[in-house]
Design a protein around this motif. Structure first.
Motif, mmCIF file in Angstrom:
data_model
loop_
_atom_site.group_PDB
_atom_site.id
_atom_site.type_symbol
_atom_site.label_atom_id
_atom_site.label_comp_id
_atom_site.label_asym_id
_atom_site.label_seq_id
_atom_site.Cartn_x
_atom_site.Cartn_y
_atom_site.Cartn_z
ATOM 1 N N ILE A 118 4.839 1.398 16.697
ATOM 2 C CA ILE A 118 4.143 2.485 17.392
ATOM 3 C C ILE A 118 5.063 3.090 18.446
ATOM 4 O O ILE A 118 5.645 2.381 19.268
ATOM 5 C CB ILE A 118 2.861 1.969 18.081
ATOM 6 C CG1 ILE A 118 1.947 1.256 17.074
ATOM 7 C CG2 ILE A 118 2.113 3.119 18.762
ATOM 8 C CD1 ILE A 118 0.792 0.511 17.719
ATOM 9 N N TYR A 119 5.184 4.409 18.399
ATOM 10 C CA TYR A 119 5.828 5.167 19.473
ATOM 11 C C TYR A 119 4.779 6.050 20.120
ATOM 12 O O TYR A 119 4.046 6.776 19.420
ATOM 13 C CB TYR A 119 6.950 6.056 18.928
ATOM 14 C CG TYR A 119 8.203 5.331 18.510
ATOM 15 C CD1 TYR A 119 9.075 4.805 19.465
ATOM 16 C CD2 TYR A 119 8.524 5.198 17.174
ATOM 17 C CE1 TYR A 119 10.241 4.149 19.083
ATOM 18 C CE2 TYR A 119 9.679 4.541 16.776
ATOM 19 C CZ TYR A 119 10.544 4.018 17.733
ATOM 20 O OH TYR A 119 11.695 3.368 17.356
ATOM 21 N N LEU A 120 4.690 6.023 21.446
ATOM 22 C CA LEU A 120 3.733 6.836 22.181
ATOM 23 C C LEU A 120 4.448 7.647 23.249
ATOM 24 O O LEU A 120 5.343 7.117 23.928
ATOM 25 C CB LEU A 120 2.669 5.957 22.846
ATOM 26 C CG LEU A 120 1.806 5.094 21.914
ATOM 27 C CD1 LEU A 120 0.939 4.146 22.717
ATOM 28 C CD2 LEU A 120 0.952 5.974 21.017
ATOM 29 N N PRO A 121 4.091 8.917 23.425
ATOM 30 C CA PRO A 121 4.746 9.727 24.460
ATOM 31 C C PRO A 121 4.341 9.258 25.859
ATOM 32 O O PRO A 121 3.157 9.055 26.125
ATOM 33 C CB PRO A 121 4.232 11.142 24.173
ATOM 34 C CG PRO A 121 2.917 10.937 23.479
ATOM 35 C CD PRO A 121 3.058 9.671 22.686
ATOM 36 N N LYS A 122 5.314 9.093 26.727
ATOM 37 C CA LYS A 122 5.015 8.645 28.093
ATOM 38 C C LYS A 122 4.277 9.723 28.882
ATOM 39 O O LYS A 122 3.624 9.432 29.883
ATOM 40 C CB LYS A 122 6.315 8.257 28.798
ATOM 41 C CG LYS A 122 6.939 6.989 28.233
ATOM 42 C CD LYS A 122 8.324 6.721 28.788
ATOM 43 C CE LYS A 122 8.290 6.235 30.218
ATOM 44 N NZ LYS A 122 9.648 5.803 30.671
ATOM 45 N N SER A 123 4.378 10.953 28.410
ATOM 46 C CA SER A 123 3.777 12.080 29.124
ATOM 47 C C SER A 123 2.273 12.194 28.896
ATOM 48 O O SER A 123 1.605 13.005 29.541
ATOM 49 C CB SER A 123 4.451 13.383 28.682
ATOM 50 O OG SER A 123 4.292 13.569 27.274
ATOM 51 N N VAL A 124 1.730 11.400 27.977
ATOM 52 C CA VAL A 124 0.298 11.483 27.636
ATOM 53 C C VAL A 124 -0.362 10.142 27.927
ATOM 54 O O VAL A 124 0.090 9.094 27.462
ATOM 55 C CB VAL A 124 0.105 11.855 26.150
ATOM 56 C CG1 VAL A 124 -1.374 11.942 25.812
ATOM 57 C CG2 VAL A 124 0.806 13.167 25.827
ATOM 58 N N GLU A 125 -1.459 10.176 28.704
ATOM 59 C CA GLU A 125 -2.109 8.929 29.101
ATOM 60 C C GLU A 125 -2.786 8.225 27.929
ATOM 61 O O GLU A 125 -2.716 7.009 27.782
ATOM 62 C CB GLU A 125 -3.139 9.221 30.201
ATOM 63 C CG GLU A 125 -3.789 7.968 30.761
ATOM 64 C CD GLU A 125 -4.714 8.268 31.929
ATOM 65 O OE1 GLU A 125 -5.516 7.382 32.274
ATOM 66 O OE2 GLU A 125 -4.622 9.374 32.493
ATOM 67 N N LYS A 126 -3.477 8.999 27.088
ATOM 68 C CA LYS A 126 -4.190 8.454 25.928
ATOM 69 C C LYS A 126 -3.850 9.358 24.752
ATOM 70 O O LYS A 126 -4.444 10.426 24.574
ATOM 71 C CB LYS A 126 -5.693 8.407 26.202
ATOM 72 C CG LYS A 126 -6.481 7.449 25.319
ATOM 73 C CD LYS A 126 -7.912 7.330 25.825
ATOM 74 C CE LYS A 126 -8.782 6.462 24.926
ATOM 75 N NZ LYS A 126 -8.382 5.047 24.909
ATOM 76 N N ALA A 127 -2.910 8.937 23.932
ATOM 77 C CA ALA A 127 -2.274 9.842 22.977
ATOM 78 C C ALA A 127 -3.003 9.936 21.644
ATOM 79 O O ALA A 127 -3.468 8.928 21.105
ATOM 80 C CB ALA A 127 -0.836 9.393 22.725
ATOM 81 N N PRO A 128 -3.079 11.162 21.075
ATOM 82 C CA PRO A 128 -3.461 11.292 19.661
ATOM 83 C C PRO A 128 -2.334 10.718 18.811
ATOM 84 O O PRO A 128 -1.204 10.559 19.292
ATOM 85 C CB PRO A 128 -3.603 12.805 19.469
ATOM 86 C CG PRO A 128 -2.696 13.402 20.499
ATOM 87 C CD PRO A 128 -2.725 12.453 21.674
ATOM 88 N N LEU A 129 -2.631 10.407 17.559
ATOM 89 C CA LEU A 129 -1.674 9.603 16.787
ATOM 90 C C LEU A 129 -1.635 10.013 15.324
ATOM 91 O O LEU A 129 -2.669 10.261 14.704
ATOM 92 C CB LEU A 129 -2.109 8.133 16.886
ATOM 93 C CG LEU A 129 -1.196 7.050 16.345
ATOM 94 C CD1 LEU A 129 -0.006 6.829 17.273
ATOM 95 C CD2 LEU A 129 -1.963 5.734 16.188
ATOM 96 N N PHE A 130 -0.430 10.081 14.776
ATOM 97 C CA PHE A 130 -0.241 10.112 13.329
ATOM 98 C C PHE A 130 0.041 8.682 12.874
ATOM 99 O O PHE A 130 0.830 7.975 13.503
ATOM 100 C CB PHE A 130 0.963 10.981 12.937
ATOM 101 C CG PHE A 130 0.820 12.442 13.241
ATOM 102 C CD1 PHE A 130 -0.016 13.251 12.480
ATOM 103 C CD2 PHE A 130 1.523 13.026 14.288
ATOM 104 C CE1 PHE A 130 -0.136 14.610 12.744
ATOM 105 C CE2 PHE A 130 1.416 14.381 14.562
ATOM 106 C CZ PHE A 130 0.575 15.178 13.793
ATOM 107 N N VAL A 131 -0.601 8.269 11.770
ATOM 108 C CA VAL A 131 -0.317 6.937 11.233
ATOM 109 C C VAL A 131 -0.072 7.052 9.737
ATOM 110 O O VAL A 131 -0.771 7.790 9.029
ATOM 111 C CB VAL A 131 -1.460 5.938 11.505
ATOM 112 C CG1 VAL A 131 -2.791 6.412 10.910
ATOM 113 C CG2 VAL A 131 -1.101 4.544 10.971
ATOM 114 N N GLY A 132 0.943 6.357 9.261
ATOM 115 C CA GLY A 132 1.230 6.384 7.830
ATOM 116 C C GLY A 132 2.197 5.296 7.439
ATOM 117 O O GLY A 132 2.935 4.756 8.274
ATOM 118 N N TYR A 133 2.197 4.970 6.165
ATOM 119 C CA TYR A 133 3.120 3.972 5.630
ATOM 120 C C TYR A 133 4.502 4.572 5.391
ATOM 121 O O TYR A 133 4.650 5.780 5.175
ATOM 122 C CB TYR A 133 2.605 3.453 4.289
ATOM 123 C CG TYR A 133 1.442 2.501 4.362
ATOM 124 C CD1 TYR A 133 1.599 1.217 4.875
ATOM 125 C CD2 TYR A 133 0.194 2.869 3.886
ATOM 126 C CE1 TYR A 133 0.532 0.330 4.913
ATOM 127 C CE2 TYR A 133 -0.874 1.992 3.906
ATOM 128 C CZ TYR A 133 -0.699 0.723 4.429
ATOM 129 O OH TYR A 133 -1.748 -0.152 4.463
#
Length: 421
Positions: A118-133
């Protein structure tokens, strides 16, 4: 003389058999067919509003696809434990948080685990997410040296340094072009990915992966109506979703499931069977994905069931070279995602996946989205190359071959920013 005649007859037979198995790429040879109406019940009753769709038609279609195409998951299995294998607050040159999370499952004395990168942007407190294989390991989607290399079975690919079915350091970063991690993070989205072979190795062998955890007594393979690999991979995405609901850094209401090729088929089934996914992106999924089966163009039901017999449930083989008997088609799979947004994409040179069939799948799913006041595909002709249609039901065909490109991700990000609420 007799020997000569026998030889000629043999070669004529081989030639005829070979011609039968060749893929059709000629529109004039697409058979005539009647496409089932997604708004008409199997008993002929018409569906006129979203409530009737949800109460009657949606369950009927979902049940048919479950029993006859993808297969039923034979039980429920929750996450046994979660382990954070590695975490950094300073990934991707300081702009992202990186987590590598191991999800463990136990049943009938057997254990399976898979790792979510998982990579999450530090600029967003609660991030939307793309997930895939991904196809060749989490370490292939990035140059990041901290990403763990999976020890699971992998399909050999000497050009990636994969021999003896083992992933290696040589393949680190070989698929960065398919993921555009920096663009995703810069747009304010997170990205989660899983090596699909950890959930179920992509081979016609149900002795490993998740299936054996559900076997009863001396069972060796799924029953005819039970899950193939696509349903197993979809199951894994839902279990990842179980974890996202626990992670306070992820906005679990804004998780978009993504997949390419066979994993595009998987993304569609995951989105259809699990309403928690806020949207679905299916990149060049072809037969058993978004393309209409009844067109018999490029990849067909027969070809897919013979080349990859483990992907679908055994009941799907009843429709090999018998697509006219199918009371459903793939536009109705797409319709099962309504009213949540869905994006189907094709490539101009990817005839195997049948771009026109993929477009028609999106087009003929549209009436169901319209029940909810959502805008789908309004034009009956395919759009020009590299000219996306971006509505709740979105579609584009780009230049190039069977792949995921920067152009694709630019469209997906733009679309998600508008439609994932």
């Amino acid at each position: 003389m007799n020997r000569l005649i026998l030889c000629l007859l043999f070669f004529a037979f081989v030639s005829t058999a070979s011609a039968q198995f060749d893929a059709n790429y000629d529109e004039s040879k697409v058979p005539e067919f009647k496409l089932p109406d997604p708004l008409k019940m199997f008993n002929g009753k018409k569906i006129r509003n979203s409530k009737k769709w949800e109460k009657n038609r949606c369950p009927e279609l979902l049940n048919f696809f479950t029993e006859n195409v993808y297969g039923e998951v034979p039980g429920e299995l929750a996450i046994s434990s979660v382990q954070i294998l590695e975490q950094s607050e300073n990934a991707l040159n300081g702009k992202a948080i990186r987590k590598q999370v191991d999800l463990v499952f136990k049943n009938h004395g057997k254990t399976l685990d898979f790792t979510v990168l998982i990579y999450l942007p530090k600029s967003v407190e609660k991030a939307p997410l793309f997930v895939g294989y991904n196809f060749y390991g989490n370490h292939t989607i990035t140059e990041d040296v901290e990403v763990i290399i999976s020890g699971s079975w992998a399909r050999n690919n000497p050009s990636f340094g994969i021999i003896n079915n083992q992933l290696t350091e040589q393949s680190r970063g070989v698929r960065t072009n398919r993921w555009c991690v920096d663009k995703i993070i810069d747009a304010g989205f997170g990205l989660a990915t899983i090596y699909y072979g950890e959930v179920d190795p992509d081979k016609d062998d149900f002795s490993d992966g998740i299936h054996p955890l559900f076997y009863i007594d001396d069972q060796q393979q799924p029953a005819a109506n039970e899950w193939g690999s696509i349903a197993a991979w979809s199951w894994g995405l839902s279990r990842a979703m179980d974890y996202f609901e626990r992670d306070n850094a992820i906005d679990e209401s804004k998780v978009v499931v993504f997949g390419h090729s066979r994993l595009g088929k998987t993304a569609l089934w995951a989105g259809a069977s699990d309403e928690r996914f806020a949207g679905v992106i299916s990149n060049e999924p072809g037969c058993g994905g978004a393309a209409l089966s009844k067109r018999r163009f490029g990849e067909t039901v027969w070809r897919i069931n013979n080349s990859f017999p483990h992907w679908f449930c055994k009941n799907f083989r009843n429709y090999s070279k018998n697509e006219e008997a199918l009371p459903v088609d793939q536009h109705e799979l797409i319709a099962l995602i309504a009213p949540r947004p869905v994006y189907i994409a094709s490539a101009e040179e990817d005839r195997w996946s049948d771009p026109k069939g993929e477009f028609l799948g999106a087009l003929y799913a549209t009436p169901v989205f319209e029940l909810y006041g959502k805008k789908g595909i309004e034009q009956t002709e395919m759009p020009g190359v590299n000219q996306p249609i971006q509505n709740t039901v979105a579609y584009h065909i780009r230049t190039g071959e069977h792949d995921v490109t920067e152009f694709d991700w630019e469209q997906y990000i733009k679309w998600a920013q508008k439609f994932i609420h």
